[in-house]
Design an enzyme around this catalytic site. Structure first.
Site, PDB file in Angstrom:
ATOM      1  N   SER A 136       0.871  -1.159   0.000  1.00  0.00           N
ATOM      2  CA  SER A 136       0.000   0.000   0.000  1.00  0.00           C
ATOM      3  C   SER A 136       0.918   1.221   0.000  1.00  0.00           C
ATOM      4  CB  SER A 136      -0.873  -0.035   1.258  1.00  0.00           C
ATOM      5  OG  SER A 136      -1.606   1.158   1.385  1.00  0.00           O
ATOM      6  N   LYS A 162      -1.169  -1.115  -4.418  1.00  0.00           N
ATOM      7  CA  LYS A 162      -2.351  -0.302  -4.076  1.00  0.00           C
ATOM      8  C   LYS A 162      -1.850   1.106  -3.847  1.00  0.00           C
ATOM      9  CE  LYS A 162      -4.728   0.194   0.396  1.00  0.00           C
ATOM     10  NZ  LYS A 162      -5.401  -0.570   1.471  1.00  0.00           N
ATOM     11  N   LYS A 164      -2.907   5.063  -2.576  1.00  0.00           N
ATOM     12  CA  LYS A 164      -3.890   5.909  -1.905  1.00  0.00           C
ATOM     13  C   LYS A 164      -4.249   7.045  -2.853  1.00  0.00           C
ATOM     14  CE  LYS A 164      -3.985   3.937   2.149  1.00  0.00           C
ATOM     15  NZ  LYS A 164      -5.234   3.458   2.763  1.00  0.00           N
ATOM     16  N   ASP A 190      -7.226   3.144  -3.139  1.00  0.00           N
ATOM     17  CA  ASP A 190      -7.931   3.225  -1.853  1.00  0.00           C
ATOM     18  C   ASP A 190      -8.164   4.699  -1.529  1.00  0.00           C
ATOM     19  OD1 ASP A 190      -8.936   3.002   0.704  1.00  0.00           O
ATOM     20  OD2 ASP A 190      -7.200   1.977   1.566  1.00  0.00           O
ATOM     21  N   GLU A 215     -11.215   0.734  -3.448  1.00  0.00           N
ATOM     22  CA  GLU A 215     -11.431   0.498  -2.016  1.00  0.00           C
ATOM     23  C   GLU A 215     -12.005   1.740  -1.339  1.00  0.00           C
ATOM     24  OE1 GLU A 215      -7.966  -1.201  -0.134  1.00  0.00           O
ATOM     25  OE2 GLU A 215      -8.618  -0.639   1.868  1.00  0.00           O
ATOM     26  N   ASP A 240     -13.760  -1.280   3.223  1.00  0.00           N
ATOM     27  CA  ASP A 240     -12.830  -1.381   4.348  1.00  0.00           C
ATOM     28  C   ASP A 240     -13.547  -0.783   5.568  1.00  0.00           C
ATOM     29  OD1 ASP A 240     -10.816  -0.862   6.247  1.00  0.00           O
ATOM     30  OD2 ASP A 240      -9.373  -0.064   4.836  1.00  0.00           O
ATOM     31  N   LYS A 264      -9.923  -6.386   8.325  1.00  0.00           N
ATOM     32  CA  LYS A 264      -8.849  -6.029   9.257  1.00  0.00           C
ATOM     33  C   LYS A 264      -9.289  -6.489  10.634  1.00  0.00           C
ATOM     34  CE  LYS A 264      -7.295  -1.932   6.805  1.00  0.00           C
ATOM     35  NZ  LYS A 264      -7.313  -0.453   6.760  1.00  0.00           N
ATOM     36  N   GLY A 293      -4.156  -3.984   6.359  1.00  0.00           N
ATOM     37  CA  GLY A 293      -3.196  -3.699   7.423  1.00  0.00           C
ATOM     38  C   GLY A 293      -3.378  -2.299   7.966  1.00  0.00           C
TER      39      GLY A 293
HETATM   40  O1  OSB Z   1      -7.123   2.101   4.522  1.00  0.00           O
HETATM   41  O2  OSB Z   1      -6.030   0.310   4.294  1.00  0.00           O
HETATM   42  C1  OSB Z   1      -6.127   1.436   4.798  1.00  0.00           C
HETATM   43  C2  OSB Z   1      -3.010   2.225   6.859  1.00  0.00           C
HETATM   44  C3  OSB Z   1      -3.550   2.934   7.900  1.00  0.00           C
HETATM   45  C4  OSB Z   1      -4.899   3.176   7.892  1.00  0.00           C
HETATM   46  C5  OSB Z   1      -5.709   2.707   6.858  1.00  0.00           C
HETATM   47  C6  OSB Z   1      -5.166   1.967   5.826  1.00  0.00           C
HETATM   48  C7  OSB Z   1      -3.778   1.763   5.807  1.00  0.00           C
HETATM   49  C8  OSB Z   1      -3.077   1.068   4.721  1.00  0.00           C
HETATM   50  C9  OSB Z   1      -1.761   0.452   5.087  1.00  0.00           C
HETATM   51  O3  OSB Z   1      -3.451   1.054   3.585  1.00  0.00           O
HETATM   52  C10 OSB Z   1      -1.681  -0.992   4.859  1.00  0.00           C
HETATM   53  C11 OSB Z   1      -0.421  -1.579   5.486  1.00  0.00           C
HETATM   54  O4  OSB Z   1      -0.422  -1.817   6.711  1.00  0.00           O
HETATM   55  O5  OSB Z   1       0.533  -1.778   4.757  1.00  0.00           O
HETATM   56 MG    MG Z   2      -8.339   0.947   3.199  1.00  0.00          MG
END
Ligand code: OSB
Ligand code: MG
Length: 374
Positions: A136, A162, A164, A190, A215, A240, A264, A293
């Site tokens: 991510s 992925k 953001k 995401d 996402e 999510d 999660k 995560g």
């Molecule tokens: O939306 O998936 C998410 C990290 C913190 C809060 C929300 C998210 C995330 C990540 C990180 O996308 C995923 C990772 O732990 O590598």
């Molecule tokens: Mg997410």
């Protein structure tokens, strides 16, 4: 099991580099670590993923500490015997605060697996020992930097990218990545709830770039708008933030809000609910899940790896190697990526890695010990 002791640690961990999402930047994050010990001396560990601010969810490390300290631990302390599968029921009078609950619940699962002498993933019913990893990638200052990062992670073997997105940083990085890496790059985005249904024209454009999924594009409480958006797109929607328990999953299924769920454990209150959501979404609704995560330390990462071995996990997970996040992790060995982009679930009991207890005890900002039975 009969508990002797529960301990809480507040440890702040620095990320190798800041992680930016549509709700802000994280550079250092709190980890509430939970250690449970049973009468024969066996120990379980877990981590509460409540963040430094109420952005991803309303919980923060302070609320998690408060709820654990003032409500969850006093309640659990009264029990003679603890059956981890009944933990959720025991704390069901506490509304919400899933991340606080999950911290203790998952420590009890680790402990249960250790008492049974089995790896946690097998106790949970996992089947796939080598779990597929994606990365991510946070919002970058320029798309050039993004391209560099993607190349670097692909070279390491990661099997899915992925990114953001947020308003103003969405279609452009997608177009750039497709141009640089072609149609076959397994790519998804995401939004962490940054958009509204009125942004539908943007999503129709994004729909042309062959993404694995989109996402959490819309408001975290809004299953109806997600269903409306889904009707206009070919790209599957993955939820999510919107899915906090199996009832949310049922509603999302009935409304048609999503094809995929990112599970999660911290968000849903621990493994009992993970299993319920997994079983409903995969076995009854016949749809795929994957494990998300929260930038966990090696302790929480161990729990994620265990969850990712479940049979309904059909997409790469946001479970990367320790070195993606930290200079030095707090478990031995750290989590490493195999050349084929997988992480191997250990055969040792529980989460299967050693916790650096001395380091945690020395470096925690706050600790508290609860003697349940002297
Ligand atoms: O939306 O998936 C998410 C990290 C913190 C809060 C929300 C998210 C995330 C990540 C990180 O996308 C995923 C990772 O732990 O590598
Ligand atoms: Mg997410």
């Amino acid at each position: 099991m009969e508990l002797k002791k529960i301990e809480l640690f507040e440890l702040w961990v620095k990320l190798k580099e800041d992680f930016e999402t549509s709700f802000g930047k994280t550079i250092e994050r709190p980890a509430i670590l939970i250690r449970v010990e049973e009468k024969n001396g066996e120990v379980g560990w877990a981590e509460s993923v409540a963040g430094e601010g109420p952005w991803y969810s309303y919980e923060t490390w302070e609320t998690a500490w408060h709820i654990l300290n003032d409500f969850i631990i006093p309640k659990i302390s009264k029990e003679e015997e603890i059956d981890v599968e009944k933990f959720n029921e025991m704390v069901s009078n506490i509304r919400g605060h899933n991340m606080a609950k999950a911290g203790l619940e998952m420590a009890l699962w680790d402990l249960k697996a250790k008492i049974e002498g089995k790896p946690l993933w097998k106790v949970l019913g996992g089947v796939n020992k080598n779990i597929v990893s994606g990365v991510s990638i946070g919002i970058q200052n320029t798309t050039d930097e993004l391209v560099k990062k993607v190349s670097m992670f692909l070279d390491k073997g990661y099997r899915r990218i992925k990114i953001k997105i947020k308003p103003g940083y969405d279609i452009e990085p997608i177009i750039r990545l497709r141009k640089e890496f072609g149609q076959d790059l397994p790519l998804h985005v995401d939004a962490n709830s940054a958009y509204k249904l009125t942004d539908i024209e943007l999503f129709k454009k994004i729909d042309n770039y062959n993404l694995l999924m989109i996402e959490q594009p819309l408001h975290w409480k809004d299953l109806i708008d997600h269903a409306e958006l889904a009707r206009h797109l070919r790209t599957p929607i993955c939820l999510d933030e919107s899915i906090e328990d199996v009832n949310d999953a049922r509603k999302a299924y009935q409304l048609g809000s999503a094809m995929i769920i990112n599970i999660k454990p911290g968000r849903v209150g621990g493994f009992s609910e993970v299993l319920k959501i997994h079983d409903f979404w995969y076995k009854i609704a016949n749809r795929p899940v994957w494990i998300g995560g929260m930038l966990e330390t090696g302790i929480g990462r161990g729990h994620l790896v265990s969850a990712a071995t479940l049979p309904g996990v059909k997409y790469p997970n946001d479970i990367s190697a320790s070195e993606k996040y930290f200079e030095k992790d707090i478990v031995e060995p750290p989590w490493i990526l195999n050349k084929d982009g997988t992480i191997t679930a250990p055969e040792k009991p529980g989460i299967g890695v050693e916790v650096m207890e001395d380091y945690i005890a020395k470096n925690s900002k706050r600790t508290k010990v609860y003697i349940i039975k002297p």
